[in-house]
Every structure is written in C-alpha cells, then in structure tokens.
Design a protein around this motif. Structure first.
Motif, short mmCIF file in Angstrom:
data_model
loop_
_atom_site.label_atom_id
_atom_site.label_comp_id
_atom_site.label_asym_id
_atom_site.label_seq_id
_atom_site.Cartn_x
_atom_site.Cartn_y
_atom_site.Cartn_z
N ARG A 62 0.82 -1.21 0.00
CA ARG A 62 0.00 0.00 0.00
C ARG A 62 0.86 1.27 0.00
NH1 ARG A 62 -3.92 0.30 4.78
NH2 ARG A 62 -2.37 -0.95 5.90
N SER A 63 0.23 2.33 -0.53
CA SER A 63 0.86 3.66 -0.47
C SER A 63 -0.26 4.69 -0.47
CB SER A 63 1.79 3.88 -1.65
OG SER A 63 1.05 4.06 -2.84
N ARG A 64 0.10 5.94 -0.30
CA ARG A 64 -0.92 6.99 -0.31
C ARG A 64 -1.54 7.14 -1.69
NH1 ARG A 64 1.45 12.03 3.32
NH2 ARG A 64 1.49 10.92 5.34
N GLY A 65 -0.77 6.84 -2.71
CA GLY A 65 -1.29 6.89 -4.07
C GLY A 65 -1.62 5.48 -4.55
N VAL A 66 -1.00 5.09 -5.64
CA VAL A 66 -1.21 3.75 -6.20
C VAL A 66 -0.17 2.80 -5.65
CG1 VAL A 66 -1.30 2.37 -8.31
CG2 VAL A 66 -2.21 4.71 -8.31
N GLY A 67 -0.63 1.70 -5.05
CA GLY A 67 0.28 0.72 -4.50
C GLY A 67 0.74 -0.27 -5.57
N VAL A 68 1.22 -1.42 -5.13
CA VAL A 68 1.70 -2.46 -6.04
C VAL A 68 1.07 -3.80 -5.66
CG1 VAL A 68 3.71 -3.71 -6.91
CG2 VAL A 68 3.90 -1.27 -6.38
N LEU A 69 0.53 -4.48 -6.65
CA LEU A 69 -0.03 -5.82 -6.44
C LEU A 69 1.04 -6.86 -6.73
CD1 LEU A 69 -2.45 -7.79 -6.00
CD2 LEU A 69 -2.89 -7.60 -8.46
N GLN A 70 1.27 -7.74 -5.78
CA GLN A 70 2.27 -8.79 -5.99
C GLN A 70 1.63 -10.09 -6.47
OE1 GLN A 70 4.33 -10.88 -2.67
NE2 GLN A 70 6.22 -10.04 -3.58
N GLN A 71 0.55 -10.51 -5.80
CA GLN A 71 -0.11 -11.76 -6.20
C GLN A 71 -1.53 -11.80 -5.68
OE1 GLN A 71 2.59 -14.51 -3.91
NE2 GLN A 71 0.64 -15.37 -3.16
N GLY A 72 -2.29 -12.76 -6.19
CA GLY A 72 -3.67 -12.93 -5.74
C GLY A 72 -4.10 -14.38 -5.82
N ASP A 73 -5.00 -14.76 -4.93
CA ASP A 73 -5.58 -16.11 -4.93
C ASP A 73 -7.09 -15.96 -5.00
OD1 ASP A 73 -3.18 -17.71 -4.58
OD2 ASP A 73 -3.07 -16.83 -2.57
N ILE A 74 -7.69 -16.53 -6.05
CA ILE A 74 -9.12 -16.37 -6.29
C ILE A 74 -9.95 -17.24 -5.34
CG2 ILE A 74 -10.99 -16.72 -7.96
CD1 ILE A 74 -8.97 -16.08 -10.18
N ILE A 75 -10.94 -16.62 -4.70
CA ILE A 75 -11.94 -17.35 -3.92
C ILE A 75 -13.16 -17.62 -4.80
CG2 ILE A 75 -13.46 -17.31 -1.91
CD1 ILE A 75 -11.46 -15.38 -0.59
N ASP A 76 -13.59 -16.59 -5.52
CA ASP A 76 -14.74 -16.71 -6.43
C ASP A 76 -14.48 -15.80 -7.64
OD1 ASP A 76 -17.19 -16.83 -7.75
OD2 ASP A 76 -18.37 -16.74 -5.91
N SER A 77 -14.40 -16.40 -8.82
CA SER A 77 -14.10 -15.62 -10.02
C SER A 77 -15.31 -14.87 -10.55
CB SER A 77 -13.57 -16.55 -11.12
OG SER A 77 -14.61 -17.41 -11.57
N MET A 78 -16.51 -15.19 -10.07
CA MET A 78 -17.77 -14.59 -10.57
C MET A 78 -17.87 -14.76 -12.09
SD MET A 78 -19.08 -13.25 -7.73
CE MET A 78 -18.49 -12.76 -6.10
N ARG A 79 -17.46 -15.91 -12.55
CA ARG A 79 -17.40 -16.16 -13.99
C ARG A 79 -18.77 -16.05 -14.66
NH1 ARG A 79 -15.00 -21.71 -16.83
NH2 ARG A 79 -15.54 -21.16 -18.99
N ALA A 80 -19.80 -16.62 -14.01
CA ALA A 80 -21.14 -16.58 -14.59
C ALA A 80 -21.62 -15.15 -14.80
CB ALA A 80 -22.12 -17.34 -13.68
N THR A 81 -21.20 -14.25 -13.92
CA THR A 81 -21.57 -12.84 -14.04
C THR A 81 -20.99 -12.23 -15.30
OG1 THR A 81 -21.81 -12.53 -11.66
CG2 THR A 81 -21.34 -10.57 -12.97
#
Length: 264
Positions: A62-81
């Motif tokens: 996190r930062s005051r402006g735009v942070g940096v995303l390192q990785q993510g693990d999907i719980i629900d992709s909401m694919r049907a949506t």
C-alpha cells in the motif's frame, strides 16, 4: 512491505501496453488502488486475479497513491456474471456505485459484506433488478441521504396509505398528500418492500417474487431520489437502462412469436 487482504475488484484500467491499475474494495482497508504489472498479458499470473468482480485474497504494497499488487488467490471468479450481458450490466452498476461514493482508505466492513453478498447472489442467478434495488436502498444511509420510511415525513403518522415525496425525502400519508402535488403514488407492496430493503439483513434473503408493476414503482422512487440527492451520474446506470429496454423488446417479441405459434 506487502500485506494480505480480502478484496473484490471493482475497477481495472489499462496502463501502458502490459499493465493495469486495479481498484480493490477490501475488507481490511476499504478502497485501494494498486499497479498490476504485466496483468494485460494473458500468460501473466495476475491476469485472471485482476478481472472485474473477482473476489479473493491479495498481497498488496500500500501507499498513499497507487500501490503495487504482488499476487492474488481467487476465492470466487464470478465467472457466470461476466459471461451474461444482463448480469454483467447490473454487477457493473453495483461496483461503479460503490466506487463513486467511497473514499480511498476508509474501512467499511459492512459495505464490503453488502457488496460481496450482492455480487454472489447475482452470480447465482437471483433477480437482478431486485438485488440492485436492495443495494441502492441500503446505500442511501451510506451516502448520508436516508429517506423517511417509518412514518409520514409531514405529520409523523405510521398508519395509512402512503405515497413517496422526493421533495420531502420520504413517505407521505394520504392526509398529507396535498403538500406535494408531484408525489409518486405507491402500492402497499411497494411501501412494504422499500422498508424491507432498507432494514433487512441481505444474508437472510430468501426466495422473493415481485410483480413487474411493483418493480416499476420501486425504480421510479429510487431513480428520482438518486437524481435529486446523490449528485451521481453513472455510465453503467445509463447502459443498464438501455439493456432493460432491450430485454423488454426481446421479451415482447418472444411472447408475440409464442402467441402466433399457438394460434397457428
């Protein structure tokens, strides 16, 4: 330092040839934005986890402006949506509304849970219009513009036949109708549903069936109220109205074809 959070992707904007700036609504911190480097590449490990509506766990610096995303693990992709144009239209409206009325780094676990539950219900195929109406009604208190739904806005009476006054920001009983010639007439069902939507625990939503006439009343009240008090102009709302018209035309043609087939 990268920190773990539970989050929903509510906006993703292309940045350069290969990157995205992703806006998350998190349980822990509220709304935050993060750079997802290389996420536009189909082969990137960040490609799937940064798609709109995706719910998961993320590591973000996190930062005051735009942070940096390192990785993510999907719980629900909401694919049907994402795969259904009508569901995607309603879900897009819900997340844009959330994005527009929230400030960054303001924690709101209630709103996070409300957004998540609404998106999951939509993804399951529940009534999209009713879910949107419930969300809109509940967001009025979040925005600080709650309507008077427990009593007449003029005299305070709790019993009788009610209409809705945009000017008075709430219900008018039949004795006080003269105070607003532009009031919106309401059926007893619409009055009951507006109150229910405002106060109910969304996680307890069971099967709900609402007549088209009642849905029209709810749309009229909520759209007029938002126009008057929210100050919002949402692209997704305009698109949603176009989608609804398309749906009505399609349904009308289908009904006509079935009638002609039956007569034949």
């Amino acid at each position: 330092m990268f920190e773990k959070c539970e989050a929903i992707v509510i906006r993703a904007t292309d940045y350069g040839e290969t990157n995205k700036i992703v806006t998350f609504f998190t349980r822990e911190w509220g709304k935050v934005a993060a750079m997802a480097r290389g996420a536009k590449k189909p082969s990137s490990r960040l490609s799937a986890v940064t798609q709109l509506f995706t719910y998961g766990y993320y590591l973000i610096q996190r930062s005051r402006g735009v942070g940096v995303l390192q990785q993510g693990d999907i719980i629900d992709s909401m694919r049907a949506t994402r795969e259904d144009i009508f569901t995607a239209a309603y879900a897009s409206y819900i997340v844009e509304l959330t994005d527009k009325i929230t400030e960054e780094h303001q924690r709101n676990p209630y709103l996070f849970e409300l957004l998540l539950q609404t998106l999951q219900y939509m993804n399951e195929g529940r009534d999209l219009e009713i879910l949107a109406s419930i969300y809109e009604t509940k967001m009025l208190s979040v925005m600080g513009i709650p309507p008077k739904l427990d009593y007449c806005a003029i005299c305070g009476r709790t019993e009788g036949k009610f209409s809705f006054s945009i000017k008075e920001a709430g219900f008018l009983c039949h004795r006080c109708e003269q105070y607003d010639p532009h009031r919106i007439p309401l059926s007893a069902a619409a009055v009951r549903l507006l109150r229910l939507f405002y106060y109910m625990d969304l996680s307890r939503l069971g099967a709900i069936s609402v007549k088209e006439e009642t849905k029209k009343e709810l749309r009229s009240v909520l759209s007029s109220y938002y126009d008057e008090y929210s100050g919002l102009s949402l692209k997704t709302k305009r698109f949603l109205m176009q989608i609804d018209e398309l749906k009505k035309v399609s349904g009308s043609r289908k009904h006509q074809a079935e009638s002609e087939s039956g007569n034949g």
